[in-house]
Design a protein around this motif. Structure first.
Motif: not given
Lengths: 118, 109
Positions: B24-25, B27-28, B65, B68-69, B91
Motif C-alpha cells: 500500500n502507498f 499517495d500516488s 494505481a 494506491r496498492y 512520488d
C-alpha cells in the motif's frame, strides 16, 4: 550485457577510517542512485545523480558522507571517519531515463558493498 | 515522502502453495517496482508495474494505481522463492524510490 557493478563486495574498516565505495552503472544510464540498507530493513535513499549533476543529496545522514560522479558514469561514495552506525550494505542503482518530468524506467541494482565498521 | 506499507511482514509456505503479498502507498506513485532480495543480498527486479497486470512464469503482479496498492502473486511456490520481497514506488515530484520494509518469505520443502 553487464549489470551494475559495485566494488569492493565487502569492506571492513576500523572506526575513524575513511572508505570509498565504487559503482559502475549500466552503460548509457543517465540516472544513478545510492541507497543504504541496514540489517533487516528496506533500502533507504542516500543520493541521486543525473549524469554528473548531484540533484538530490537529502538522504545523506551526515557531512561525513560524500558522493561524486565526475564524468557522468562511475560514481564513488566516500565515508569519512567511519562510525559503527555506518555498518550497512550500500547499494547502487542506475536507470536509463531521467526523472522528474521525463519518462520513467526501472532501477537496476548492483550486488552492494557490505561495510562493517569495527 | 511516500510511505510504503507491505503485508504480511513474514510468510511461511509449504512448497507448492500459492500466496499473495500486498503493498500500500500513502499517495500516488509511479515507477512502481517489485524486487526479490535473495539470501546473498542481491536485489533482483521482478516487475516494473506502474499500473495493470503482468505475469512472469509463476509470478504475477497487479497494480491498481487509483487505489494506491499493488499485489504480488506467487503460485506453486518453490524453495528458491525464499527471501525478502520489496515493493518500491516514487512520488512523481521526487527523485527517490521509496521502499517498504519487505515481506520475508520462507518456503519449506
Amino acid at each position: 550485457g553487464a549489470g551494475v557493478s559495485q566494488s569492493p563486495r565487502y569492506k571492513v574498516a576500523k572506526r575513524g577510517q575513511d572508505v570509498a565505495l565504487r559503482c559502475d552503472p549500466i552503460s548509457g544510464h543517465v540516472s544513478l542512485f545510492w541507497y543504504q540498507q541496514a540489517l533487516g530493513q528496506g533500502p533507504e535513499f542516500l543520493t541521486y545523480f543525473q549524469n554528473e549533476a548531484q540533484l538530490d543529496k537529502s538522504g545523506l545522514p551526515s557531512d561525513r558522507f560524500f558522493a561524486e560522479r565526475p564524468e557522468g558514469s562511475v560514481s564513488t561514495l566516500k565515508i569519512q571517519r567511519t562510525q559503527q552506525e555506518d555498518s550497512a550494505v550500500y547499494l547502487c542503482a542506475s536507470s536509463l531515463e531521467r526523472f522528474r518530468g521525463h519518462p520513467n524506467s526501472p532501477l537496476h541494482f548492483g550486488n552492494g558493498t557490505r561495510l562493517t565498521v569495527t | 515522502g511516500i510511505q510504503v506499507e507491505q503485508s504480511p511482514p513474514d510468510l511461511i509456505l509449504q512448497e507448492g502453495a500459492n500466496s499473495t503479498l500486498r503493498c500500500n502507498f500513502s499517495d500516488s506513485v509511479n515507477n512502481l517496482q517489485w524486487f526479490h532480495q535473495n539470501p546473498w543480498g542481491q536485489l533482483i527486479n521482478l516487475f516494473y508495474i506502474p499500473s495493470g497486470t503482468k505475469q512472469n512464469g509463476r509470478l504475477s503482479a497487479t497494480t491498481v494505481a487509483t487505489e494506491r496498492y499493488s499485489l504480488l502473486y506467487i503460485s506453486s511456490s518453490q524453495t528458491t522463492d525464499s527471501g525478502v520481497y520489496f515493493c518500491a514506488g516514487r512520488d512523481p515530484n521526487d527523485y527517490k524510490l521509496s521502499f517498504g520494509a519487505g515481506t520475508t518469505v520462507t518456503v519449506r520443502a
